[in-house]
Each structure stands twice: as C-alpha cells, then as structure tokens.
Design a protein around this motif. Structure first.
Motif, short mmCIF file in Angstrom:
data_model
loop_
_atom_site.label_atom_id
_atom_site.label_comp_id
_atom_site.label_asym_id
_atom_site.label_seq_id
_atom_site.Cartn_x
_atom_site.Cartn_y
_atom_site.Cartn_z
N LEU A 68 9.12 125.36 76.14
CA LEU A 68 9.07 124.04 75.47
C LEU A 68 10.39 124.07 74.38
CD1 LEU A 68 5.36 123.01 75.33
CD2 LEU A 68 7.04 121.97 76.84
N VAL A 69 10.16 125.00 73.72
CA VAL A 69 11.49 125.25 72.51
C VAL A 69 12.73 125.09 72.99
CG1 VAL A 69 12.23 126.50 70.82
CG2 VAL A 69 9.83 126.21 70.87
N ALA A 70 13.03 126.05 74.32
CA ALA A 70 14.15 126.10 74.95
C ALA A 70 14.66 124.96 75.55
CB ALA A 70 13.97 127.40 76.22
N ALA A 71 13.76 124.29 76.27
CA ALA A 71 13.94 123.00 76.82
C ALA A 71 14.55 122.25 75.84
CB ALA A 71 12.81 122.55 77.80
N SER A 72 13.75 121.84 74.74
CA SER A 72 14.12 121.04 73.75
C SER A 72 15.29 121.16 73.03
CB SER A 72 12.74 120.75 72.69
OG SER A 72 12.80 122.18 71.79
N SER A 73 15.77 122.51 72.98
CA SER A 73 17.20 123.06 72.33
C SER A 73 18.26 122.39 73.13
CB SER A 73 17.06 124.43 72.08
OG SER A 73 17.10 125.00 73.41
N PHE A 74 18.04 122.14 74.51
CA PHE A 74 19.09 121.44 75.27
C PHE A 74 19.11 120.02 75.27
CE2 PHE A 74 21.13 125.52 76.63
CZ PHE A 74 20.20 126.28 76.60
N ALA A 75 17.92 119.33 74.96
CA ALA A 75 17.95 118.05 74.83
C ALA A 75 18.92 117.19 73.87
CB ALA A 75 16.49 117.59 74.85
N TYR A 76 19.35 116.02 74.38
CA TYR A 76 20.29 115.56 73.31
C TYR A 76 19.88 113.91 73.19
CZ TYR A 76 21.79 113.46 77.98
OH TYR A 76 21.80 113.03 79.25
N THR A 77 20.37 113.41 72.18
CA THR A 77 19.95 111.95 71.81
C THR A 77 21.58 111.33 71.77
OG1 THR A 77 18.20 112.41 70.46
CG2 THR A 77 19.09 110.26 70.13
N ILE A 78 21.46 110.02 72.49
CA ILE A 78 22.53 109.14 72.48
C ILE A 78 22.02 107.85 71.85
CG2 ILE A 78 24.00 110.19 74.06
CD1 ILE A 78 22.93 108.19 76.33
N ASN A 79 23.09 106.94 71.39
CA ASN A 79 22.76 105.68 70.80
C ASN A 79 23.63 104.48 71.23
OD1 ASN A 79 20.82 106.95 68.80
ND2 ASN A 79 22.41 107.90 67.81
N GLY A 80 22.90 103.36 71.64
CA GLY A 80 23.71 102.15 71.89
C GLY A 80 23.18 101.09 71.32
N THR A 81 23.82 99.78 71.34
CA THR A 81 23.55 98.81 70.88
C THR A 81 24.39 97.51 71.48
OG1 THR A 81 22.97 97.46 68.86
CG2 THR A 81 25.14 98.31 68.87
N GLY A 82 23.63 96.50 71.38
CA GLY A 82 24.42 95.13 72.01
C GLY A 82 23.51 94.22 72.73
N ALA A 83 24.06 93.91 74.02
CA ALA A 83 23.08 92.71 74.81
C ALA A 83 21.77 92.93 74.95
CB ALA A 83 24.02 92.68 76.15
N THR A 84 21.16 91.63 74.73
CA THR A 84 19.69 91.62 74.72
C THR A 84 19.31 91.26 76.17
OG1 THR A 84 19.69 89.20 74.04
CG2 THR A 84 19.53 91.02 72.51
N PHE A 85 20.20 90.67 77.03
CA PHE A 85 19.99 90.31 78.26
C PHE A 85 19.51 91.52 79.36
CE2 PHE A 85 21.85 89.61 82.47
CZ PHE A 85 21.13 88.64 82.90
N PRO A 86 19.93 92.61 79.10
CA PRO A 86 19.48 93.84 80.00
C PRO A 86 18.45 94.62 79.08
CG PRO A 86 21.60 94.63 78.85
CD PRO A 86 21.37 93.08 78.50
N TYR A 87 17.97 94.27 77.93
CA TYR A 87 17.10 95.02 77.21
C TYR A 87 15.97 95.50 77.97
CZ TYR A 87 14.20 96.62 73.24
OH TYR A 87 13.47 97.21 72.65
N PRO A 88 15.19 94.77 78.42
CA PRO A 88 14.09 94.91 79.06
C PRO A 88 14.05 96.22 80.16
CG PRO A 88 14.09 92.67 79.08
CD PRO A 88 15.37 93.14 78.60
N VAL A 89 15.25 96.06 80.89
CA VAL A 89 15.49 97.14 81.93
C VAL A 89 15.78 98.33 81.39
CG1 VAL A 89 17.87 96.41 82.78
CG2 VAL A 89 16.52 97.42 84.24
N TYR A 90 16.87 98.39 80.58
CA TYR A 90 17.41 99.63 79.66
C TYR A 90 16.01 100.30 79.10
CZ TYR A 90 22.10 97.90 79.96
OH TYR A 90 23.41 97.76 80.64
N LYS A 91 15.05 99.39 78.49
CA LYS A 91 13.88 100.06 77.92
C LYS A 91 13.29 100.68 78.98
CE LYS A 91 10.19 98.68 75.18
NZ LYS A 91 9.08 97.44 74.55
N SER A 92 13.12 100.11 80.20
CA SER A 92 12.29 100.81 80.95
C SER A 92 12.94 102.06 81.62
CB SER A 92 12.01 99.81 82.49
OG SER A 92 11.26 100.46 83.40
N TRP A 93 13.99 102.11 81.77
CA TRP A 93 15.09 103.26 82.01
C TRP A 93 14.78 104.29 80.95
CZ3 TRP A 93 20.16 100.52 83.89
CH2 TRP A 93 19.95 99.79 85.22
N ILE A 94 15.04 104.07 79.91
CA ILE A 94 15.02 105.09 78.61
C ILE A 94 13.54 105.77 78.79
CG2 ILE A 94 14.65 105.06 76.23
CD1 ILE A 94 16.72 102.63 75.91
#
Length: 332
Positions: free
Chosen positions: A9-35
């Motif tokens: 688990l530690v090894a897997a988490s060390s390779f995980a990443y975080t990306i950040n975005g912002t903007g349109a609310t129109f697609p927010y529900p589907v982006y939330k589901s994909w996230i």
C-alpha cells in the motif's frame, strides 16, 4: 503478512499523484463521477472545482491550476497566444427550467423564448406562451428570469443559441459569457452563481424561469420546457434529443476542436460541448490529465447516466491522436 500488505500500500501510494483543475460548472456532475471512479481504479486524485468557465480560463492562463474547464471554446489564435491545448469531453443540453405552480409540460416556441429573454413578454399568460399551451392554466403573474451571476460558458452557449435564433438578440446583445439582461432593468431577474445556483433560485422562486444544464435541473427535480427547434418541431430536453443535435457537431482537430454546436439543423436546439484547456509547457502533468480524461472516455455509462452525451468513438479517436501528436498522451 500484514507487513507485506502495508508495504504494498505504501509503495502504491508513493506513485499516486494529484492534479488540480477548475472551471465550467456545466460538466461538474460527470467530472465528479469520473473523479471518484478514477481514484478507486488508480489511487490518483483529481481535484476539480466548479467556478465557471471564465474562472477556468483565467486560472489556467495564469498557470494556477493543471487544467481549466470551459464551455466556451477558445479560437486557435487565442490558444496559440495563451500557449494552450484544447479538447472536448462531453456534450450536454441546456434546459429552460421553470417554476409555475400547477403548470406541467410547458411548450415554448422560438417567439415565446425570444420575448421572455428580451423582456417583451412579462406575464405567464401572454398569448405567445398560451398559443402552444391551450390546456394549461397559465397565471397572470410576472415572469422572473433567472440567469448566471458569474462569467459562464453556459451563458455563452445559451446566448449563442439566442443569437442564431433571434435577429433582434443578435443585433443588440450577441453571445457572451456575462451579460446585462433586459429583465435586469425591469427588476424581474435573479442571478445565481453556477448552474447549481441558478437551479436553486428557480426551485425556490415561484413563477421563475431560467437556463440551466440538464444534470443540475434533473438533480433538483425542476420542470423543464419542451422547446421549438430550428426545424420548427418541438423537442423535449432528453438525452435522445440532445444526441440528435450533437450529430451535427463536426469537430476538427486541426482547429483544436473549436466548435460551437448550439442551434443544430435538427434535434434539441440548446446544446453545448464542454472543453479542457492544458498548458503547452507542462507535458508531464498534461499526460496525467489526459490519463484521467481517457478514463472518462472509457466510461460512457457514467456520462449517460447523468444525461450527458458521450463523444462519438470517432471524435474520441481524433482527440487521442491529437494528444499523441503533441506528446501529451497518457504514459500507459
């Protein structure tokens, strides 16, 4: 055994990443589901805030986020100047949601819609509304028009539709992310931030009507008008009717997929594609962003469940080829 599992688990988490975005609310529900699905599948985290297309464009241009979301596509010239890539993610419908007690299955002609947004039609029992609603008990109550308070791609696409549909609107107002609505001057407007803010305002204010994305409208259980299309037929706001209009989109990767698709020849007339903007110089991070959206492309069922129209497989193939040609395709 426990140590082995913990170590994995530690090894897997060390390779995980975080990306950040912002903007349109129109697609927010589907982006939330994909996230949520993407995190469960990969352990990688995507943060996306629905702040409006104007903010999405501003923040990615300033390089404050890894990607921006916009319902207003940027022209190739603007993209070149800002050093951005752009590609579409899904197509959706913009509804005319209303709150008129006792009135269901409202039908609105182009003349009625034009009159409402221009402020020429001020009461619900106006003859232009009553014409296609002979059995409805339309009240002699003033219409309250609900619109966005922020710079919005939904507003841009709605006003683009109005500009195509109405010569008067096109001459006097045009297509914009933010606008001083004619009903503002008449004191018959309410402004809401984001599609969710517009939905909430319509839901809590009797005799109101406004434009809002289909997913938020359905989530808030709002009444949705059936509207007249470019071919003079009336179309209910359903995914099937959105798809009829989306069939005329015609995206071109040579133009960075720049395309405004509202007011198609047939089908529901108020539709829009939504887009992602990426900094050209951040290729390593861009690959992480495209990995996320590749996951979204592979999970059409999440978009369809929320009433969005997934991109045709041919367009997805064009987008993936666009990623490869610019060196931003997912690493795996």
């Amino acid at each position: 055994m426990k140590k082995l599992v913990l170590g994995a688990l530690v090894a897997a988490s060390s390779f995980a990443y975080t990306i950040n975005g912002t903007g349109a609310t129109f697609p927010y529900p589907v982006y939330k589901s994909w996230i949520k699905g993407f995190y469960n599948a990969t352990g990688n985290k995507v943060n996306y805030t629905g702040t409006g297309s104007g903010t999405g464009i501003k923040e990615v241009v300033a390089r404050h986020v890894n990607f921006g979301g916009s319902d207003k596509p940027l022209t190739p010239a603007v993209l070149k100047k800002a050093k951005l890539y752009m590609f579409p993610t899904v197509v959706g419908g913009i509804t005319l949601a209303y709150n008129v007690p006792g009135v269901n299955n409202l039908k609105l002609s182009e003349a009625a819609i034009e009159g409402i947004v221009l402020g020429a039609i001020q009461y619900w029992d106006n003859p232009l509304i009553a014409k296609y609603n002979p059995n409805a008990k339309l009240p002699h109550k003033k219409i309250t028009f609900v619109h966005r308070s922020d710079k919005s791609g939904t507003t841009f696409n709605f006003t683009y539709y109005l500009s195509k549909m109405s010569k008067i609107w096109r001459k006097n107002y045009g297509a914009k992310k933010a606008i001083n609505w004619p009903t503002d001057e008449q004191g018959r407007s309410i402004a809401g931030k984001g599609n969710f803010g517009v939905s909430a305002a319509i839901k809590t204010n009797p005799y109101s009507i406004g434009y809002v994305d289909y997913a938020d409208a359905v989530k808030n259980k709002l009444n949705l008008a059936t509207v007249q299309g470019r071919d003079n037929k009336f179309y209910a706001p359903t995914p099937a009717n959105f798809a009829k209009g989306a069939a005329y989109a015609g995206f071109d990767p040579k133009k960075d997929f720049y395309k405004i698709i509202a007011y198609p020849k047939k089908g529901y007339p108020i539709i829009a594609a939504t887009f992602i903007l990426l900094p050209k110089e951040a290729k390593a991070t861009d690959k992480k962003v495209t990995e996320f959206f590749s996951y979204g492309y592979d999970h059409d069922e999440m978009a369809s469940k929320l009433g969005y129209i997934p991109l045709p497989s041919s367009v997805k193939a064009q987008v993936k080829a666009y990623w490869r040609s610019h060196g931003i395709a997912p690493s795996k």
